[in-house]
Design a protein around this motif. Sequence first.
Motif, PDB file in Angstrom:
ATOM      1  N   SER A   9       0.841  -1.201   0.000  1.00 20.75           N
ATOM      2  CA  SER A   9       0.000   0.000   0.000  1.00 20.75           C
ATOM      3  C   SER A   9       0.872   1.246   0.000  1.00 20.75           C
ATOM      4  O   SER A   9       1.941   1.269   0.618  1.00 20.75           O
ATOM      5  CB  SER A   9      -0.930   0.016   1.215  1.00 20.75           C
ATOM      6  N   VAL A  10       0.392   2.259  -0.710  1.00 26.41           N
ATOM      7  CA  VAL A  10       1.069   3.560  -0.738  1.00 26.41           C
ATOM      8  C   VAL A  10       0.009   4.661  -0.662  1.00 26.41           C
ATOM      9  O   VAL A  10      -1.175   4.419  -0.907  1.00 26.41           O
ATOM     10  CB  VAL A  10       1.953   3.740  -2.011  1.00 26.41           C
ATOM     11  N   TYR A  11       0.471   5.853  -0.347  1.00 25.09           N
ATOM     12  CA  TYR A  11      -0.421   7.014  -0.299  1.00 25.09           C
ATOM     13  C   TYR A  11       0.127   8.156  -1.157  1.00 25.09           C
ATOM     14  O   TYR A  11      -0.575   8.722  -1.972  1.00 25.09           O
ATOM     15  CB  TYR A  11      -0.599   7.485   1.152  1.00 25.09           C
ATOM     16  N   TYR A  12       1.416   8.476  -0.966  1.00 23.69           N
ATOM     17  CA  TYR A  12       2.012   9.650  -1.604  1.00 23.69           C
ATOM     18  C   TYR A  12       2.545   9.388  -3.012  1.00 23.69           C
ATOM     19  O   TYR A  12       2.779  10.327  -3.762  1.00 23.69           O
ATOM     20  CB  TYR A  12       3.157  10.196  -0.744  1.00 23.69           C
ATOM     21  N   VAL A  13       2.812   8.136  -3.345  1.00 21.38           N
ATOM     22  CA  VAL A  13       3.380   7.797  -4.651  1.00 21.38           C
ATOM     23  C   VAL A  13       2.413   6.861  -5.379  1.00 21.38           C
ATOM     24  O   VAL A  13       1.425   6.420  -4.808  1.00 21.38           O
ATOM     25  CB  VAL A  13       4.773   7.133  -4.509  1.00 21.38           C
ATOM     26  N   GLY A  14       2.711   6.555  -6.636  1.00 15.78           N
ATOM     27  CA  GLY A  14       1.857   5.658  -7.401  1.00 15.78           C
ATOM     28  C   GLY A  14       1.062   6.410  -8.443  1.00 15.78           C
ATOM     29  O   GLY A  14       1.183   7.631  -8.581  1.00 15.78           O
ATOM     30  N   TYR A  32      -6.302   4.909  -0.352  1.00 17.81           N
ATOM     31  CA  TYR A  32      -4.978   4.294  -0.451  1.00 17.81           C
ATOM     32  C   TYR A  32      -4.858   3.632  -1.812  1.00 17.81           C
ATOM     33  O   TYR A  32      -5.861   3.208  -2.393  1.00 17.81           O
ATOM     34  CB  TYR A  32      -4.790   3.214   0.621  1.00 17.81           C
ATOM     35  N   LEU A 147       2.577   2.162   5.705  1.00 22.38           N
ATOM     36  CA  LEU A 147       3.064   2.575   4.385  1.00 22.38           C
ATOM     37  C   LEU A 147       4.580   2.446   4.284  1.00 22.38           C
ATOM     38  O   LEU A 147       5.260   3.332   3.775  1.00 22.38           O
ATOM     39  CB  LEU A 147       2.635   4.019   4.111  1.00 22.38           C
ATOM     40  N   THR A 149       6.499   0.937   2.336  1.00 24.48           N
ATOM     41  CA  THR A 149       7.102   0.990   0.998  1.00 24.48           C
ATOM     42  C   THR A 149       6.865   2.337   0.317  1.00 24.48           C
ATOM     43  O   THR A 149       7.266   2.520  -0.832  1.00 24.48           O
ATOM     44  CB  THR A 149       6.562  -0.137   0.094  1.00 24.48           C
ATOM     45  N   ASP A 150       6.229   3.265   1.017  1.00 25.57           N
ATOM     46  CA  ASP A 150       6.010   4.605   0.470  1.00 25.57           C
ATOM     47  C   ASP A 150       7.132   5.512   0.994  1.00 25.57           C
ATOM     48  O   ASP A 150       7.202   5.781   2.194  1.00 25.57           O
ATOM     49  CB  ASP A 150       4.649   5.149   0.917  1.00 25.57           C
ATOM     50  N   ARG A 152       7.660   8.576   1.096  1.00 21.49           N
ATOM     51  CA  ARG A 152       7.306   9.853   1.724  1.00 21.49           C
ATOM     52  C   ARG A 152       6.528   9.694   3.025  1.00 21.49           C
ATOM     53  O   ARG A 152       6.217  10.682   3.694  1.00 21.49           O
ATOM     54  CB  ARG A 152       6.524  10.709   0.736  1.00 21.49           C
TER      55      ARG A 152
END
Length: 162
Positions: A9-14, A32, A147, A149-150, A152
């Motif tokens: 899961s990521v929030y800032y990237v992707g 997410y 997160l 793996t995110d 940021r």
Amino acid sequence: SEAQFASRSVYYVGPFVNSGPIPPKVEQETTYTIIWSIVNTSNTLTNTQVRAILPVYMKWYGSVSPSKESVTYNQNTHEIIWLPGEIPAGTGIGRPPREMAFQVVLTPSLSQVGQWPALITGATFTGTDAFTGVFVKQEKPNVTTNLSTDPRADDRSASVVP
């Protein structure tokens, strides 16, 4: 085959712009992005499939990237199914990994304060080694609001706050 399946899961990237508070707040929506990735070093894989379940407190947002991917969501069973098709040998080595992303929505409850709620559960990758005929299966732990793996996000972004 030497396939590797990753679920994160990521929030800032992707590929999507997510919204809502980080860390997640009680009774407020946070979106997410879930990213599924397949690497396959040796024999081609056929009949590949990835399945996971959205917990009852989660919502399917409907965004999928790339949009041409074969992804379905069953509202009755809360199951997400991705059919990536054939995964050639060398995927993720000499060519990019096979990747797909989708968005989900968390609205945490008071009972989840201090926890890292699961965003998806039971992520399972299956396929058949085209050379040996061997059935390949990998199961992954729940993907949560952690997160890690995110790049940021920080350590304080995971736990639900009041």
